[in-house]
Enzyme design. Structure first.
Site, PDB file in Angstrom:
ATOM      1  N   CYS A 111      -4.653 -65.418 -42.088  1.00 32.37           N
ATOM      2  CA  CYS A 111      -4.670 -66.570 -41.175  1.00 32.37           C
ATOM      3  C   CYS A 111      -3.326 -67.305 -41.121  1.00 32.37           C
ATOM      4  O   CYS A 111      -3.114 -68.154 -40.266  1.00 32.37           O
ATOM      5  CB  CYS A 111      -5.776 -67.527 -41.579  1.00 32.37           C
ATOM      6  SG  CYS A 111      -7.350 -66.697 -41.769  1.00 32.37           S
ATOM      7  N   HIS A 248      -4.626 -73.918 -37.860  1.00 31.65           N
ATOM      8  CA  HIS A 248      -5.540 -72.775 -37.945  1.00 31.65           C
ATOM      9  C   HIS A 248      -6.983 -73.290 -37.859  1.00 31.65           C
ATOM     10  O   HIS A 248      -7.344 -74.270 -38.514  1.00 31.65           O
ATOM     11  CB  HIS A 248      -5.308 -72.041 -39.272  1.00 31.65           C
ATOM     12  CG  HIS A 248      -6.352 -71.026 -39.571  1.00 31.65           C
ATOM     13  ND1 HIS A 248      -6.744 -70.087 -38.646  1.00 31.65           N
ATOM     14  CD2 HIS A 248      -7.111 -70.810 -40.685  1.00 31.65           C
ATOM     15  CE1 HIS A 248      -7.686 -69.326 -39.183  1.00 31.65           C
ATOM     16  NE2 HIS A 248      -7.931 -69.744 -40.417  1.00 31.65           N
ATOM     17  N   ASN A 278     -13.293 -68.628 -35.892  1.00 30.03           N
ATOM     18  CA  ASN A 278     -12.045 -68.442 -36.647  1.00 30.03           C
ATOM     19  C   ASN A 278     -11.452 -67.073 -36.286  1.00 30.03           C
ATOM     20  O   ASN A 278     -12.036 -66.048 -36.626  1.00 30.03           O
ATOM     21  CB  ASN A 278     -12.390 -68.533 -38.137  1.00 30.03           C
ATOM     22  CG  ASN A 278     -11.200 -68.276 -39.042  1.00 30.03           C
ATOM     23  OD1 ASN A 278     -10.140 -67.808 -38.589  1.00 30.03           O
ATOM     24  ND2 ASN A 278     -11.353 -68.557 -40.317  1.00 30.03           N
TER      25      ASN A 278
END
Ligand code: UT7
Length: 321
Positions: A111, A248, A278
């Site tokens: 990520c 993020h 996500n």
């Protein structure tokens, strides 16, 4: 020479899957997912490949930047879920785009990947080795998660985002901060294929993403505000000078905690968790493109980008739009 972002793009798979859709195939509910994470739906790839999504995002970014693919010196793709182990996503992308003069390589920093790609592009431009770089962050994590593990599979979505970074006399990227803590790697884990050479005994098994959610949560709420403050200080700015924080998109509670710890109004934190879930390396560039396309970024605005996740790893950048 400094570097700046001069074009963005993004692409999501057609199939949107809501929390209610998931509750029909597993023991979960919209109430659980939304209250714990802020996620309402995600896009899952059914027919699309990651190369196709990345190419679509990249073409939009190139068009906005007014850069032809043959002008690219470099392509950096951040992903942990490329279509193939070989060749890399960036090389697949090079072929799709006809970017024959670029050198292409991938970065696996989960990520944090898009931030690491941006910082790498910035460094190549600053040292004079490149002028025009395409960076992409994207994932098809739906093939990496265990669809029998409701604690992880409901969290992730698929998609890709891209940005074109160009050399510039005036600074775009002002400062960067990054870090890793490999000692905590098990908190977010997925094994590669097992060694099955003729001398290894035992059956091969497929591994899926596993996560110690609370460990990752604690890491994120401690590390992200610190990294952002460090990057803002390094840029010679104050936290109140920042117009927008593009973080993020892992969990709404993490974003709210960062906003509280930094004493910054939550309105300065755009979110797309509600519809995208996500997207790991894709989440920052997909959200950046969304705010760009909505006209929320004005020339001169100061923006923070921040990513965090497996490794464990984290990265933050301050830039002027
Ligand atoms: O980019 C990667 C970064 N990752 C993150 O940032 C993740 C950070 N962590 C989190 O967001 C949270 O830890 C989660 C959302 C993943 C989990 O929230 P939690 O409050 O830590 O829940 P939990 O794992 O402690 O689970 C609580 C309960 C458990 O049931 P029992 O044992 O209390 O009876 C789980 O079995 O919730 C249950 N549960 C579910 N229930 C309905 C777990 N997943 C689900 C589900 N639907 N999908």
């Amino acid at each position: 020479m400094r570097s700046r972002i001069c074009g963005t793009g993004s692409a999501l798979p057609k199939r949107e899957v809501t929390n209610d859709d998931l509750s029909k195939i597993m023991d979960t509910s919209d109430e659980w997912i939304k209250s714990r994470t802020g996620i309402g739906a995600r896009h899952l790839a059914v027919e699309e490949t990651l190369t196709q999504l990345a190419a679509q995002a990249a073409s939009q970014a190139l068009q906005e930047a007014g850069v032809r693919s043959e002008e690219l010196d470099m392509i950096i793709a951040a992903t942990l879920s490329a279509d193939n182990i070989l060749p890399s996503l960036s090389c697949e992308l090079q072929r799709e785009l006809g970017a024959k003069n670029a050198v292409a390589f991938d970065i696996n920093a989960a990520c944090s990947g898009f931030l690491f790609a941006l910082q790498t592009a910035d460094a190549y431009i600053r040292c004079g080795q490149c002028q025009k770089i395409l960076i992409v962050g994207g994932e098809i994590l739906s093939k990496m998660v265990d669809w029998n593990d409701r604690s992880t599979c409901v969290l992730f979505g698929d998609g890709a985002g891209a940005a074109v970074i160009q050399g510039s006399e005036t600074p775009g990227i002002l400062s960067s901060v990054s870090g890793s803590d490999g000692a905590k790697g098990e908190a977010l884990f997925c094994k590669n294929r097992e060694n099955h050479n003729p001398y290894v005994k035992g059956a091969t098994e497929v591994s899926y993403v596993s996560m110690n959610g609370q460990e990752v949560y604690k890491f994120a709420v401690r590390t992200v505000p610190k990294a952002i403050l460090e990057a803002v200080n390094k840029a010679g700015l104050l936290i109140e000078d920042i117009d927008l924080f593009v973080l993020h998109q892992a969990n709404m509670r993490i974003i709210e905690s960062v906003s509280k710890r930094l004493k910054v109004p939550i309105e300065k934190f755009p979110v797309n968790l509600e519809t995208c879930g996500n997207i790991s390396a894709g989440s920052v560039p997909v959200l950046l493109d969304a705010v760009n396309q909505k006209g929320m970024l004005k020339k001169g605005d100061k923006i923070v980008l921040a990513g965090f996740g497996a490794g464990l790893s984290w990265g933050a950048c301050v830039l002027v739009w």
